[in-house]
Design a protein around this motif. Structure first.
Motif, mmCIF file in Angstrom:
data_model
loop_
_atom_site.group_PDB
_atom_site.id
_atom_site.type_symbol
_atom_site.label_atom_id
_atom_site.label_comp_id
_atom_site.label_asym_id
_atom_site.label_seq_id
_atom_site.Cartn_x
_atom_site.Cartn_y
_atom_site.Cartn_z
ATOM 1 N N VAL A 1 -1.056 -0.676 -4.435
ATOM 2 C CA VAL A 1 -2.376 -0.048 -4.400
ATOM 3 C C VAL A 1 -2.279 1.234 -3.592
ATOM 4 O O VAL A 1 -1.725 1.232 -2.490
ATOM 5 C CB VAL A 1 -3.427 -0.997 -3.775
ATOM 6 N N ASP A 2 -2.821 2.299 -4.115
ATOM 7 C CA ASP A 2 -2.868 3.578 -3.417
ATOM 8 C C ASP A 2 -4.259 3.752 -2.807
ATOM 9 O O ASP A 2 -5.230 3.932 -3.543
ATOM 10 C CB ASP A 2 -2.568 4.715 -4.394
ATOM 11 N N PRO A 3 -4.385 3.688 -1.473
ATOM 12 C CA PRO A 3 -5.711 3.835 -0.858
ATOM 13 C C PRO A 3 -6.396 5.155 -1.208
ATOM 14 O O PRO A 3 -7.634 5.224 -1.222
ATOM 15 C CB PRO A 3 -5.403 3.758 0.644
ATOM 16 N N GLN A 4 -5.624 6.194 -1.486
ATOM 17 C CA GLN A 4 -6.223 7.491 -1.790
ATOM 18 C C GLN A 4 -6.988 7.463 -3.103
ATOM 19 O O GLN A 4 -8.020 8.132 -3.238
ATOM 20 C CB GLN A 4 -5.124 8.562 -1.866
ATOM 21 N N LEU B 1 0.832 -1.196 0.000
ATOM 22 C CA LEU B 1 0.000 0.000 0.000
ATOM 23 C C LEU B 1 0.871 1.251 0.000
ATOM 24 O O LEU B 1 1.906 1.304 0.675
ATOM 25 C CB LEU B 1 -0.932 0.006 1.210
ATOM 26 N N GLY B 2 0.430 2.256 -0.734
ATOM 27 C CA GLY B 2 1.143 3.516 -0.788
ATOM 28 C C GLY B 2 0.958 4.163 -2.146
ATOM 29 O O GLY B 2 0.373 3.568 -3.067
ATOM 30 N N GLU B 3 1.422 5.384 -2.275
ATOM 31 C CA GLU B 3 1.341 6.093 -3.543
ATOM 32 C C GLU B 3 2.207 5.361 -4.558
ATOM 33 O O GLU B 3 3.398 5.129 -4.327
ATOM 34 C CB GLU B 3 1.813 7.532 -3.331
ATOM 35 N N SER B 4 1.629 4.976 -5.668
ATOM 36 C CA SER B 4 2.275 4.046 -6.587
ATOM 37 C C SER B 4 3.641 4.533 -7.062
ATOM 38 O O SER B 4 4.618 3.788 -7.047
ATOM 39 C CB SER B 4 1.362 3.792 -7.798
ATOM 40 N N LEU C 1 2.685 -5.158 -10.023
ATOM 41 C CA LEU C 1 1.500 -5.037 -10.868
ATOM 42 C C LEU C 1 0.731 -3.796 -10.455
ATOM 43 O O LEU C 1 1.021 -3.165 -9.442
ATOM 44 C CB LEU C 1 0.637 -6.294 -10.739
ATOM 45 N N SER C 2 -0.296 -3.462 -11.212
ATOM 46 C CA SER C 2 -1.024 -2.220 -10.966
ATOM 47 C C SER C 2 -2.268 -2.448 -10.137
ATOM 48 O O SER C 2 -2.715 -3.576 -9.915
ATOM 49 C CB SER C 2 -1.398 -1.566 -12.296
ATOM 50 N N ASP C 3 -2.854 -1.328 -9.707
ATOM 51 C CA ASP C 3 -4.021 -1.327 -8.831
ATOM 52 C C ASP C 3 -5.186 -2.112 -9.413
ATOM 53 O O ASP C 3 -5.882 -2.846 -8.709
ATOM 54 C CB ASP C 3 -4.436 0.131 -8.589
ATOM 55 N N ASP C 4 -5.411 -1.999 -10.718
ATOM 56 C CA ASP C 4 -6.589 -2.636 -11.305
ATOM 57 C C ASP C 4 -6.469 -4.147 -11.406
ATOM 58 O O ASP C 4 -7.397 -4.827 -11.839
ATOM 59 C CB ASP C 4 -6.892 -2.059 -12.688
#
Length: 727
Positions: A452-455, A410-413, A430-433
Motif C-alpha cells: 500500500v502506498d500511503p501517498q 507500506l511504500g511506493e508500490s 497483492l494490490s492496494d485495492d
C-alpha cells in the motif's frame, strides 16, 4: 532413554533434506540437546549437517556424526559381513546417544553408495538403534497413481522388516498430483502420510551455484546478487527488440561476451523492474569493454555478471540439470523448506508420534519456536511501514513462507516490488485495492502480503479525518492531517487503530520516537495504564528472563515504576514466563538508603498494594535476584530472591546498559523491545535488527493481537500521554 528418529529414503532424488530439516525443527522445539548421526556418508563435507549445525547451534563434534564412509562400509561388509558392520555402527550410535536427549539419524541416500540391499540395511540400522522410522518417497515426475503405489510399497517394505514406522512423507510431487495423492492415501495406512508438493523456489539454483558449477569468473556482483535464485535460462542471440520480450522474472541471461547490446539491454530492463533478472553469464571468454562495464555497474548495482570460457551450448548442458541445494550458506532456502514442511505436515500430530519428552528448561531456540507456533495458530495481520527496507522484505518472505501472519507493506508500490525482485524474493504482493478485507479473521490457508502506498491510497482521506478528530485539541486541521498521515508510521498506526491491521512493527530504518509517537497520539494507553513501557525477553542458555524497562522511560518515578512492573509481569505471563518480580537497586532489603533506593522501595510497596497476588521483592541487587546462593545469604526465605524472572530496572540508563552487557557477554538472545500499555500492539525494532529479530518481533506482535481487548477508540483527550511523548 534417548529417543531417536531415523529419516530414510527409498530411492535417490527425493529432496529428503526438506524432511531432515523439518524433523530437526520439531525435535528442537521439544528438547534442548539434539544429536545427529549419519551411519553411512559420502566422502567430503556434509552440507546437511553443516546446515543443521549452523541453524540449530549444534555443538556436537563433527567427528562423532558419521559412522563410516560408504567405501569403508562396503569394504567392511564384504570382508566381515553385515553383522560386523552393524555392530560397529551400533557402538558409534550409542556413543552419540549418550550425550543427547534425542538423536536425528540421517539414513543413506541411495546415490552411488555401492551397498547391496540398501533399503534392508537402513531398516536393520533403524531397528538396532531402536529408532522410529520416517520413510521419504520421491514423487518427482510421478503421477498421483504411481505416488500412491510407491508409498504403499515403502510402508510394506519397512513394516515387513520390523520397523516402527511413525509417518511416511512424499516429497516433490507436482501440485495437482499432490492434492490427488493426499486424498487417495488418507486413512489407508496405519500411520499418517504427508504429501509435499514440488516448490520451484527450492529447486532453483542460486547464481553462486551457477558460478561454482561453471567455474565462472565474477566480473560484477555482490553477495546479495549471487544469492539470487535462477528461475529460468534465457539464451541471447537475437536482436535486442526480439530479445527483450523473452526475459522473465529471475532469469539468467546467457549471451556471448561481445554482445554489448544484449548485456546493457538486460541490465536496463532489470533496472526498470521489468523484469528483474538474476544475472548475466558471458560466454566464449569474451569481456565487454571498459565503457560497457562502467555502464553495467551503474545500471544494476549488485547484479552478477559472470564470464566463462565455453560457448552457449556446453554452458547450457551444465546448467539445465542444476538444482538448488539446502546448505548453511542458503538460509533463505532453509526458511522456504520449513515453510513447505509446516504447511503440508500436521506438525502437532507428528510431534506427538515422535514421543519426545519435553525438556524442563526453556532454551532461546525453544522460546523462538514457541513464538512462531503461537502466532501461526491464530493468524493475525501486521503492518510493516518500512516496505522497501531489505531486512524487512527478507523477514516478510520468512513470515509468509512459514504462515506466521498476513502482512501489509507500506511504500511506493513499484519501488517495493522492484526491491523484492532484485533480492530474488517471492512475496506475491497483492494490490492496494485488496486491503479492505476485515482484519482479525483467521484467513485462508496461505498467508498473504499486500503493498500500500500511503501517498496514493484511498485510505488517506479517511485517515486524515480520523487523525484530525483525535488531535483537534492540538489544533490539527484535516488539511494538516492529510499531510501527516502520508507518513508511513502514521499511516500504519491508523491502519491498526481503524482495524485494518491487528498490529504494527517498525524501527529498522526509523527512530524509536518516529515509531511510537504516532501510537501515543492515535492508539493511546489502556484505560488502567498510566504509562507506555517496554520489556526485553532475555533468552539465556537455560531460561528466559523479562527485563523492563530498557527502551522507553528515562527516569520513572515510584508510581510509574510500579506500573512498569505490573505491565511486565503481565507480558511475561502472556509469553509463558511465570512472573516473579525483582525491583532492582544497588542495595538489597534494608541494607541501603537514599533517594534512588527509596524510590524502588516505594514502587515495590505499590505493586504489592495494587496486585497482592504477584510475587515481588525489592529493593534487591541483580545477583541476589537471580543467583540462589547469593539470595540465601542476602534474603533468606524470599519467594523471589534467586528465582526472579521479571527484573525491573530503576531507570533507562541502568536497564539499557545491562541488557546489552548480558546480550554481548553472556551470549543471550534479546527479543524486543516489546511495548506494553498501548490499547493495540505496536512494537519497535532496533535499527541494527537482524532478519530473525524482525521475524520474532512480528510474531510477538501477532500474539499480543490475539489476546488484545478490542476497546473502542478513545475520545480526544485534553493532554498527551503521561510520559509526554504524545505532545
Amino acid at each position: 532413554m534417548t529417543r531417536s528418529v531415523y529419516v530414510t529414503s527409498t530411492d535417490r532424488g527425493d529432496g529428503r533434506q526438506v524432511v531432515d530439516l523439518g524433523v530437526m525443527e520439531l525435535l528442537t522445539r521439544q528438547v534442548d540437546r539434539v544429536g545427529v548421526f549419519r551411519p553411512l556418508a559420502h566422502a567430503g563435507p556434509d552440507p546437511v549437517f553443516d546446515l543443521l549445525r549452523s541453524r540449530y547451534r549444534l555443538t556436537q563434534p563433527v567427528e562423532t556424526v558419521v559412522g563410516f564412509r560408504h567405501d569403508e562400509a562396503a569394504a567392511l561388509q564384504a570382508e566381515q559381513g553385515t553383522d560386523e558392520l552393524l555392530s560397529r555402527l551400533v557402538d558409534r550410535f550409542h556413543a552419540v546417544a549418550a550425550s543427547f536427549e534425542a538423536v536425528l539419524v540421517l539414513g543413506s541416500d541411495f546415490a552411488d553408495t555401492g551397498l547391496p540391499a540398501e533399503l534392508a540395511l537402513n531398516a536393520r540400522m533403524a531397528n538396532e538403534f531402536s529408532a522410529a522410522v520416517i520413510p521419504v518417497v520421491g514423487g518427482y515426475h510421478q503421477t498421483a497413481e504411481t505416488v500412491v503405489a510407491e508409498v504403499r510399497n515403502a510402508h510394506d517394505a519397512y513394516a515387513a522388516l520390523g520397523c516402527e514406522v511413525i509417518a511416511t512423507i512424499v516429497n516433490r510431487v507436482r501440485d495437482g498430483d499432490a492434492r490427488e495423492a493426499a486424498r487417495a492415501l488418507g486413512g489407508h495406512l496405519p500411520e499418517p502420510v504427508y504429501v509435499l508438493p514440488e516448490d520451484p523456489a527450492l529447486s532453483a539454483p542460486t547464481v553462486a551455484q551457477v558460478r561454482d558449477t561453471l567455474g565462472a569468473e565474477v566480473l560484477l556482483g555482490d553477495p546479495a546478487g549471487l544469492a539470487r535464485d535462477v528461475r529460468d535460462f534465457v539464451f541471447g542471440g537475437a536482436h535486442l527488440p526480439t530479445f527483450l520480450p523473452a526475459l522473465t522474472e529471475g532469469c539468467l541471461v546467457i549471451t556471448p561476451g561481445d554482445r554489448a547490446d544484449l548485456i546493457i539491454g538486460s541490465l536496463a530492463a532489470h533496472s526498470a523492474g521489468s523484469p528483474a533478472i538474476a544475472g548475466v553469464v558471458l560466454t566464449l571468454d569474451e569481456r565487454p569493454g571498459e565503457e560497457t562495464m562502467r555502464l553495467a555497474a551503474r545500471l544494476a548495482p549488485g547484479t552478477p555478471l559472470l564470464a566463462v570460457r565455453d560457448s552457449s551450448f556446453p554452458t547450457a548442458a551444465e546448467l539445465v540439470p542444476l538444482r538448488g541445494r539446502l546448505t548453511a550458506t542458503s538460509p533463505r532456502k532453509a526458511e522456504i523448506a520449513l515453510g513447505l514442511f509446516e504447511t503440508h505436515v500436521d506438525t502437532a500430530q507428528l510431534t506427538e508420534r515422535l514421543s519426545v519428552v519435553r525438556s524442563g528448561r526453556v532454551t532461546p531456540m525453544m522460546f523462538e519456536h514457541e513464538l512462531i507456533e503461537r502466532a501461526r495458530a491464530h493468524r493475525r495481520h501486521v503492518v510493516l511501514p518500512e516496505g522497501s527496507e531489505e531486512r524487512v522484505l527478507r523477514a516478510a518472505e520468512v513470515l509468509l513462507r512459514r504462515n506466521i501472519c498476513d502482512l501489509t507493506l507500506l511504500g511506493e508500490s513499484t519501488a517495493v516490488r522492484k526491491r523484492a525482485a532484485e533480492l530474488g524474493l517471492d512475496l506475491q504482493l497483492l494490490s492496494d485495492d485488496e486491503i479492505a478485507d476485515p482484519a482479525g479473521a483467521d484467513g485462508p490457508a496461505a498467508a498473504t502480503a499486500r503493498v500500500v502506498d500511503p501517498q496514493t491510497s484511498p485510505l488517506r482521506e479517511r485517515f486524515a479525518e480520523v487523525y484530525a478528530r483525535l488531535r483537534a485539541h492540538r489544533g490539527v486541521t484535516e488539511e494538516l492531517a492529510y499531510d501527516v498521515v502520508a507518513d508511513v508510521s502514521y499511516f500504519g498506526t491508523l491502519m491498526v487503530q481503524e482495524g485494518l491491521a491487528d498490529g504494527m512493527v517498525s524501527g529498522a530504518a526509523h527512530s524509536t520516537a518516529a515509531t511510537i509517537r504516532p501510537a501515543f497520539e492515535v492508539i493511546r494507553t489502556k484505560p488502567d495504564t498510566g504509562i507506555v513501557s517496554s520489556v526485553f525477553f532475555m533468552c539465556l542458555a537455560d531460561r528466559v528472563l523479562a527485563y523492563g524497562d530498557c527502551a522507553v522511560n528515562p527516569d520513572p518515578d515510584a508510581e510509574q515504576l510500579a506500573d512498569i512492573a505490573i505491565q511486565s509481569a503481565a507480558t511475561a505471563a502472556q509469553f509463558g514466563v511465570e512472573p516473579r518480580i525483582a525491583m532492582l537497586s544497588y542495595s538489597t532489603g534494608t541494607s541501603g538508603s537514599g533517594k534512588d533506593v527509596d524510590k524502588v522501595r516505594q514502587a515495590t510497596e505499590l505493586v504489592r498494594a495494587r496486585r497482592p497476588e504477584l510475587l515481588v521483592e525489592g529493593p534487591i541487587q541483580y545477583d541476589a535476584a537471580v543467583e540462589p546462593s547469593v539470595a540465601e545469604t542476602k534474603l533468606p526465605g524470599s519467594a523471589v530472591a534467586g528465582r526472579a524472572t521479571v527484573l525491573i530496572f530503576p531507570d533507562l540508563n541502568t536497564g539499557n546498559n545491562t541488557y546489552k552487557a548480558v546480550q554481548r557477554s553472556a551470549g543471550a538472545v534479546a527479543v524486543g523491545p516489546v511495548l506494553q500499555g498501548l490499547r493495540k500492539p505496536v512494537n519497535d525494532l532496533s535499527r541494527g535488527a537482524l532478519v530473525q529479530d524482525i521475524v520474532n518481533t512480528v510474531a510477538i506482535t501477532a500474539i499480543q493481537a490475539q489476546s488484545a481487548v478490542r476497546a473502542p477508540a478513545p475520545a480526544p483527550a485534553p493532554q498527551g500521554a503521561r510520559n509526554g511523548a504524545a505532545s
